[in-house]
Design an enzyme around this catalytic site. Structure first.
Site, PDB file in Angstrom:
ATOM      1  N   GLY A 198       0.798  -1.238   0.000  1.00 24.77           N
ATOM      2  CA  GLY A 198       0.000   0.000   0.000  1.00 24.77           C
ATOM      3  C   GLY A 198       0.823   1.278   0.000  1.00 24.77           C
ATOM      4  O   GLY A 198       0.261   2.369   0.039  1.00 24.77           O
ATOM      5  N   GLY A 199       2.143   1.155  -0.072  1.00 21.78           N
ATOM      6  CA  GLY A 199       2.984   2.354   0.055  1.00 21.78           C
ATOM      7  C   GLY A 199       3.098   3.195  -1.192  1.00 21.78           C
ATOM      8  O   GLY A 199       3.510   4.361  -1.121  1.00 21.78           O
ATOM      9  N   SER A 200       2.756   2.634  -2.350  1.00 21.61           N
ATOM     10  CA  SER A 200       2.894   3.423  -3.582  1.00 21.61           C
ATOM     11  C   SER A 200       1.914   2.911  -4.628  1.00 21.61           C
ATOM     12  O   SER A 200       1.238   1.894  -4.436  1.00 21.61           O
ATOM     13  CB  SER A 200       4.327   3.320  -4.125  1.00 21.61           C
TER      14      SER A 200
ATOM     15  N   LEU B  22       7.046  -9.309   2.345  1.00 23.08           N
ATOM     16  CA  LEU B  22       6.021 -10.322   2.070  1.00 23.08           C
ATOM     17  C   LEU B  22       6.599 -11.612   1.494  1.00 23.08           C
ATOM     18  O   LEU B  22       5.876 -12.599   1.334  1.00 23.08           O
ATOM     19  CB  LEU B  22       4.969  -9.752   1.115  1.00 23.08           C
TER      20      LEU B  22
ATOM     21  N   ASN C 184      -2.259  -6.811  -3.075  1.00 20.18           N
ATOM     22  CA  ASN C 184      -1.886  -5.942  -4.194  1.00 20.18           C
ATOM     23  C   ASN C 184      -0.386  -5.953  -4.520  1.00 20.18           C
ATOM     24  O   ASN C 184       0.006  -5.701  -5.645  1.00 20.18           O
ATOM     25  CB  ASN C 184      -2.347  -4.514  -3.831  1.00 20.18           C
TER      26      ASN C 184
ATOM     27  N   SER D 290      -3.205  -9.617 -13.457  1.00 26.97           N
ATOM     28  CA  SER D 290      -2.823  -8.653 -14.503  1.00 26.97           C
ATOM     29  C   SER D 290      -3.213  -9.222 -15.853  1.00 26.97           C
ATOM     30  O   SER D 290      -3.173 -10.449 -16.044  1.00 26.97           O
ATOM     31  CB  SER D 290      -1.311  -8.440 -14.472  1.00 26.97           C
TER      32      SER D 290
ATOM     33  N   TYR E 159       6.795 -13.431 -13.747  1.00 22.19           N
ATOM     34  CA  TYR E 159       5.698 -12.538 -13.350  1.00 22.19           C
ATOM     35  C   TYR E 159       4.396 -12.992 -14.027  1.00 22.19           C
ATOM     36  O   TYR E 159       3.355 -13.096 -13.370  1.00 22.19           O
ATOM     37  CB  TYR E 159       6.056 -11.101 -13.759  1.00 22.19           C
TER      38      TYR E 159
ATOM     39  N   THR F 205       3.644 -15.930 -15.133  1.00 20.86           N
ATOM     40  CA  THR F 205       3.252 -17.215 -14.525  1.00 20.86           C
ATOM     41  C   THR F 205       2.545 -16.976 -13.198  1.00 20.86           C
ATOM     42  O   THR F 205       1.500 -17.579 -12.911  1.00 20.86           O
ATOM     43  CB  THR F 205       4.508 -18.093 -14.304  1.00 20.86           C
TER      44      THR F 205
ATOM     45  N   LYS G 247       0.966 -14.256 -12.256  1.00 22.24           N
ATOM     46  CA  LYS G 247      -0.328 -13.576 -12.445  1.00 22.24           C
ATOM     47  C   LYS G 247      -1.390 -14.546 -12.971  1.00 22.24           C
ATOM     48  O   LYS G 247      -2.577 -14.401 -12.657  1.00 22.24           O
ATOM     49  CB  LYS G 247      -0.154 -12.367 -13.372  1.00 22.24           C
TER      50      LYS G 247
HETATM   51  N1  NAD Z   1       0.762  -0.670 -12.979  1.00 25.98           N
HETATM   52  C1  NAD Z   1       0.312  -1.507 -13.892  1.00 25.98           C
HETATM   53  O1  NAD Z   1       0.301  -1.199 -15.095  1.00 25.98           O
HETATM   54  C2  NAD Z   1      -0.267  -2.847 -13.513  1.00 25.98           C
HETATM   55  C3  NAD Z   1      -0.833  -3.624 -14.533  1.00 25.98           C
HETATM   56  C4  NAD Z   1      -1.352  -4.866 -14.195  1.00 25.98           C
HETATM   57  C5  NAD Z   1      -1.319  -5.325 -12.886  1.00 25.98           C
HETATM   58  N2  NAD Z   1      -0.757  -4.532 -11.928  1.00 25.98           N
HETATM   59  C6  NAD Z   1      -0.723  -5.077 -10.582  1.00 25.98           C
HETATM   60  O2  NAD Z   1      -1.274  -4.132  -9.683  1.00 25.98           O
HETATM   61  C7  NAD Z   1      -0.608  -4.224  -8.420  1.00 25.98           C
HETATM   62  C8  NAD Z   1      -0.028  -2.883  -8.028  1.00 25.98           C
HETATM   63  O3  NAD Z   1       0.842  -2.442  -9.058  1.00 25.98           O
HETATM   64  P1  NAD Z   1       1.590  -1.034  -8.989  1.00 25.98           P
HETATM   65  O4  NAD Z   1       1.903  -0.668 -10.397  1.00 25.98           O
HETATM   66  O5  NAD Z   1       0.854  -0.090  -8.124  1.00 25.98           O
HETATM   67  O6  NAD Z   1       2.968  -1.490  -8.295  1.00 25.98           O
HETATM   68  P2  NAD Z   1       4.001  -0.645  -7.406  1.00 25.98           P
HETATM   69  O7  NAD Z   1       5.343  -1.235  -7.673  1.00 25.98           O
HETATM   70  O8  NAD Z   1       3.836   0.814  -7.637  1.00 25.98           O
HETATM   71  O9  NAD Z   1       3.550  -0.999  -5.927  1.00 25.98           O
HETATM   72  C9  NAD Z   1       3.807  -2.243  -5.376  1.00 25.98           C
HETATM   73  C10 NAD Z   1       4.084  -2.060  -3.905  1.00 25.98           C
HETATM   74  O10 NAD Z   1       4.438  -3.334  -3.351  1.00 25.98           O
HETATM   75  C11 NAD Z   1       5.531  -3.157  -2.488  1.00 25.98           C
HETATM   76  N3  NAD Z   1       6.318  -4.386  -2.390  1.00 25.98           N
HETATM   77  C12 NAD Z   1       7.072  -4.946  -3.378  1.00 25.98           C
HETATM   78  N4  NAD Z   1       7.701  -6.034  -2.917  1.00 25.98           N
HETATM   79  C13 NAD Z   1       7.345  -6.163  -1.601  1.00 25.98           C
HETATM   80  C14 NAD Z   1       7.685  -7.092  -0.574  1.00 25.98           C
HETATM   81  N5  NAD Z   1       8.541  -8.097  -0.801  1.00 25.98           N
HETATM   82  N6  NAD Z   1       7.131  -6.936   0.643  1.00 25.98           N
HETATM   83  C15 NAD Z   1       6.293  -5.900   0.893  1.00 25.98           C
HETATM   84  N7  NAD Z   1       5.938  -4.983  -0.042  1.00 25.98           N
HETATM   85  C16 NAD Z   1       6.464  -5.110  -1.270  1.00 25.98           C
HETATM   86  C17 NAD Z   1       6.358  -2.035  -3.120  1.00 25.98           C
HETATM   87  O11 NAD Z   1       7.226  -1.421  -2.183  1.00 25.98           O
HETATM   88  C18 NAD Z   1       5.269  -1.112  -3.636  1.00 25.98           C
HETATM   89  O12 NAD Z   1       4.907  -0.115  -2.705  1.00 25.98           O
HETATM   90  C19 NAD Z   1       0.459  -5.310  -8.612  1.00 25.98           C
HETATM   91  O13 NAD Z   1      -0.061  -6.558  -8.186  1.00 25.98           O
HETATM   92  C20 NAD Z   1       0.683  -5.331 -10.100  1.00 25.98           C
HETATM   93  O14 NAD Z   1       1.197  -6.558 -10.554  1.00 25.98           O
HETATM   94  C21 NAD Z   1      -0.231  -3.316 -12.221  1.00 25.98           C
END
Ligand code: NAD
Length: 256
Positions: free
Chosen positions: A21-23, A72, A98, A150, A163, A165, A167
């Site tokens: 949830g941090g970004s 995680l 997420n 995704s 990744y 695989t 998803k």
């Molecule tokens: N952005 C896209 O285009 C997109 C497309 C399809 C699916 N998604 C999915 O949506 C979700 C969010 O994507 P996003 O783009 O906001 O990603 P992001 O990278 O901006 O955010 C992911 C967050 O997870 C945290 N994180 C990563 N590894 C971690 C760990 N080991 N332990 C704890 N926290 C951890 C990161 O610090 C980050 O804050 C993901 O599941 C991603 O696969 C995103």
């Protein structure tokens, strides 16, 4: 785009846990659940960014989410973090799985260790967080788990085999957990975002040409942002979707 204005009264005072949830999308969801009046905790490995988000949201909304620093990839750390979240915000009724990390890797560079690491950051924790949260949901008579998959696994994206695989695996995991937890009134659904343009995506992978190419494939000719995931996730979290479980919802502007 701004957050949707709809209110879901059953989410008021409800315990919500968001991983990652941090970004990005996770941060938009933390803010959205806070604005619904929910008691929100989130887990993230990025401490500086997460603490800054808490300060920003406290200043803007008057409500501070509970941040729990954890990796995680570590199953015991997940269990401790879920217990800490429940101690801080009360019984968890909504879990949003997420967190992920979409590293690119050339085929020949993939090793056994890098493959396992990718599955642990993109797949395994969704199961273990759900397992840890299930007893809390059972005690309250139900809950909602939202798993982030995704559309990437349905596209030909050669540089993300592990990744993709993971998803795809999340769809199977969602179905299986929905079957196991349905009798406890715990619903489990997946969301499949398309290209969501976040700061991180722009910094690492997306240039204007890639964004334009994806918009060409979308029915909706605009850039999708993290806020586009908010409405679908609030709907899946709330009892508006009470009969909906084991489903996969695509939010991609109409690529598929
Ligand atoms: N952005 C896209 O285009 C997109 C497309 C399809 C699916 N998604 C999915 O949506 C979700 C969010 O994507 P996003 O783009 O906001 O990603 P992001 O990278 O901006 O955010 C992911 C967050 O997870 C945290 N994180 C990563 N590894 C971690 C760990 N080991 N332990 C704890 N926290 C951890 C990161 O610090 C980050 O804050 C993901 O599941 C991603 O696969 C995103």
């Amino acid at each position: 785009m701004s957050l949707p204005s709809s209110q879901f009264p059953d989410l008021y005072d409800c315990g919500v846990l968001v991983t990652g949830g941090g970004s990005g999308i996770g941060a938009a969801l933390v803010e959205a659940f806070l604005r619904q009046g929910a008691r929100v905790a989130f887990i993230d490995i990025a401490e500086e960014e997460s603490r800054a988000l808490c300060d920003k949201l406290a200043a803007e909304t008057g409500k501070r989410p509970e941040y729990i620093a954890a990796d995680l990839r570590d199953v015991e750390a997940i269990r401790r973090a879920v217990a800490a979240a429940a101690a801080a915000v009360g019984p968890i009724r909504v879990l949003v799985n997420n967190a992920a990390r979409d590293d690119r890797q050339a085929l020949d560079d993939v090793t056994g260790a890098s493959w396992d690491e990718s599955l642990s950051v993109n797949l395994n924790h969704l199961f273990f967080a759900s397992q840890a949260v299930a007893p809390h949901m059972r005690r309250q008579g139900g809950g909602s788990i939202i798993n982030f998959s995704s559309i990437a696994f349905m596209l030909n994206m050669p540089e993300i085999p592990a990744y993709a695989t993971a998803k795809a695996g999340i769809i199977g995991l969602t179905k299986s957990l929905a079957g196991r937890l349905g009798p406890d009134k715990i619903r489990v659904n997946a969301v499949l975002p398309g290209m969501i343009v976040t700061e991180r995506q722009k910094r690492l992978w997306l240039d204007d040409a890639a964004i334009a190419r994806m918009q060409e494939r979308q029915c909706l000719k605009r850039m999708l942002t993290a806020e586009d995931l908010v409405g679908p996730c609030l709907f899946l979290a709330s009892d508006c979707s009470a009969a909906m479980t084991a489903q996969a919802m695509i939010i991609d502007g109409g690529v598929f």
